[in-house]
Write a protein that holds these residues in place. Sequence first.
Motif, PDB file in Angstrom:
ATOM      1  N   LEU A  27       1.021  -1.179  -0.107  1.00 28.91           N
ATOM      2  CA  LEU A  27      -0.129  -0.031  -0.090  1.00 28.91           C
ATOM      3  C   LEU A  27       1.216   1.207  -0.277  1.00 28.91           C
ATOM      4  O   LEU A  27       0.582   2.292  -0.503  1.00 28.91           O
ATOM      5  CB  LEU A  27      -0.931  -0.143   0.739  1.00 28.91           C
ATOM      6  CG  LEU A  27      -2.335  -1.028   1.061  1.00 28.91           C
ATOM      7  CD1 LEU A  27      -2.062  -0.670   2.577  1.00 28.91           C
ATOM      8  CD2 LEU A  27      -3.213  -0.659   0.318  1.00 28.91           C
ATOM      9  N   TYR A  39      -3.943   2.475  -3.469  1.00 32.19           N
ATOM     10  CA  TYR A  39      -5.592   1.323  -2.810  1.00 32.19           C
ATOM     11  C   TYR A  39      -6.236   0.706  -1.603  1.00 32.19           C
ATOM     12  O   TYR A  39      -6.998  -0.043  -1.673  1.00 32.19           O
ATOM     13  CB  TYR A  39      -4.313   0.450  -3.753  1.00 32.19           C
ATOM     14  CG  TYR A  39      -4.365  -0.511  -4.303  1.00 32.19           C
ATOM     15  CD1 TYR A  39      -2.678   0.128  -5.208  1.00 32.19           C
ATOM     16  CD2 TYR A  39      -5.418  -1.073  -5.537  1.00 32.19           C
ATOM     17  CE1 TYR A  39      -2.424  -0.203  -6.414  1.00 32.19           C
ATOM     18  CE2 TYR A  39      -4.275  -1.225  -7.008  1.00 32.19           C
ATOM     19  CZ  TYR A  39      -3.407  -0.832  -7.450  1.00 32.19           C
ATOM     20  OH  TYR A  39      -2.217  -0.942  -8.704  1.00 32.19           O
ATOM     21  N   GLY A  40      -6.284   1.443  -0.770  1.00 35.53           N
ATOM     22  CA  GLY A  40      -6.762   1.300   0.622  1.00 35.53           C
ATOM     23  C   GLY A  40      -8.044   1.326   0.385  1.00 35.53           C
ATOM     24  O   GLY A  40      -8.620   0.335   0.573  1.00 35.53           O
ATOM     25  N   LEU A  43      -9.639  -1.409  -1.447  1.00 35.11           N
ATOM     26  CA  LEU A  43      -9.647  -3.020  -0.854  1.00 35.11           C
ATOM     27  C   LEU A  43     -10.567  -3.143   0.426  1.00 35.11           C
ATOM     28  O   LEU A  43     -11.309  -3.970   0.781  1.00 35.11           O
ATOM     29  CB  LEU A  43      -8.219  -3.657   0.425  1.00 35.11           C
ATOM     30  CG  LEU A  43      -6.970  -3.272  -0.839  1.00 35.11           C
ATOM     31  CD1 LEU A  43      -5.617  -3.147  -0.145  1.00 35.11           C
ATOM     32  CD2 LEU A  43      -6.578  -4.341  -1.868  1.00 35.11           C
ATOM     33  N   ALA A 112      -5.976  -2.583   5.780  1.00 35.05           N
ATOM     34  CA  ALA A 112      -6.212  -0.993   4.262  1.00 35.05           C
ATOM     35  C   ALA A 112      -6.950   0.140   5.525  1.00 35.05           C
ATOM     36  O   ALA A 112      -6.156   1.199   5.577  1.00 35.05           O
ATOM     37  CB  ALA A 112      -7.263  -1.354   3.528  1.00 35.05           C
ATOM     38  N   GLU A 115      -4.129   1.175   8.032  1.00 34.32           N
ATOM     39  CA  GLU A 115      -2.842   2.114   7.651  1.00 34.32           C
ATOM     40  C   GLU A 115      -3.571   3.129   7.317  1.00 34.32           C
ATOM     41  O   GLU A 115      -2.588   3.806   7.284  1.00 34.32           O
ATOM     42  CB  GLU A 115      -2.555   1.150   7.060  1.00 34.32           C
ATOM     43  CG  GLU A 115      -1.795  -0.337   6.851  1.00 34.32           C
ATOM     44  CD  GLU A 115      -0.235  -0.049   7.760  1.00 34.32           C
ATOM     45  OE1 GLU A 115      -1.210  -0.908   8.867  1.00 34.32           O
ATOM     46  OE2 GLU A 115       0.625   0.706   7.736  1.00 34.32           O
ATOM     47  N   ASN A 193      -7.559   9.097   1.971  1.00 32.80           N
ATOM     48  CA  ASN A 193      -7.445   8.198   2.452  1.00 32.80           C
ATOM     49  C   ASN A 193      -7.071   8.297   3.712  1.00 32.80           C
ATOM     50  O   ASN A 193      -6.002   7.237   3.930  1.00 32.80           O
ATOM     51  CB  ASN A 193      -6.233   6.925   1.674  1.00 32.80           C
ATOM     52  CG  ASN A 193      -4.692   8.277   1.110  1.00 32.80           C
ATOM     53  OD1 ASN A 193      -4.768   9.387   1.861  1.00 32.80           O
ATOM     54  ND2 ASN A 193      -4.046   8.585   0.277  1.00 32.80           N
TER      55      ASN A 193
END
Length: 290
Positions: A27, A39-40, A43, A112, A115, A193
């Motif tokens: 990520l 991409y978080g 996902l 995800a 993070e 994000n």
Amino acid sequence: ALHLAKAQDGKSLEDFQKVYNAIAEKLRDEDEFDGYIGYGPNLVRLSWHVSGTFDKNDNSGGSFGGTYRFKKEADDPANKGLQNAAHFLEPIAKKFPWISHGDLYTLAGVTALQEMQGPKIPWRPGRVDADEKDTPENGRLPDASQDGSYVRHYFGRFGFTDQEIVALLGAHCLGKTHLENSGYEGPWGAATNTFTNEFFVNLLNENWKLEKNEAGNKQYNSEKGYMMLPTDYALVQDGKFRKYVEKYAKDQDAFFEDFKSAYVKLLENGIDFGKLGKAYVFKTLDEQDS
Ligand code: HEM
Ligand SMILES: O=C1CCNc2c1cnc1ccccc21
């Protein structure tokens, strides 16, 4: 009957933390995706879509069988755009061939969220890959053009309360809609994000105008370039939902706590984990740096 979770031969917290770390590092590496959103959010959406096929009436669908790996489910028009998340996870699945697809898809969403500074999400392994014949048919995922009673009835299929529904939709603080995926567009401005209660703050603070977008679908837009789906906006139109929107807009800790519980319920719906022991709570990369 419920699906029985199966322990993975001798795998423990350390093994799953290695999978978590591989996803988390990827990520960080691949941060340019989707205009530097990363991409978080994608996902997280995948983890919801693989779980959102569940039907408590016959215990079909849900995250257990990992059937998203089969064409029928992956090609569901409601899953358009999730090919990115699936492609992102392919090298992870190769590196850890012992993890089931159901466990990988759900663990990726947990990773995800954590993070992206979201709440710690307790997670349990034990999902077992099902056969292609067990793939649920298309059409089980929700329609964004609908109103509050539709949303309440839809989530009734999972046995969710009004409070759980509103908490869960708070995940729309992440990422954005893409015209080519869903026929809705934006918001670039607020597409984030980082997991916060901003979805609820936006709902209450912006003044929303219902407009037709380039695909001819109606969505709510604000002067700041923010957007809401009709099903998002339904949360402030419906009095019973609205009181939770106001609660979460004021209290991010309450949102985090309720989201965590509802998200775990979503990912574990239909699965009996029996006496497989308690859930794992993974460390974030930052917590392991030291
Ligand atoms: C009424 C229920 C829901 C509807 C109608 C809905 C609809 C949508 C739509 C149309 C998109 C845009 C997809 C695209 O164009 O790429 C989207 C994105 C997203 N949804 Fe939902 N959603 C719902 C519930 C949820 C839930 C329960 C979660 C997670 C707990 C979730 C997480 C996300 C995330 C993270 C994105 C951003 C994906 C990205 O940026 O690639 N949604 N949703
Ligand atoms: O208000 C926001 C913040 C950024 N992302 C979204 C919002 C509202 N609705 C959404 C619906 C789907 C995906 C992302 C969002």
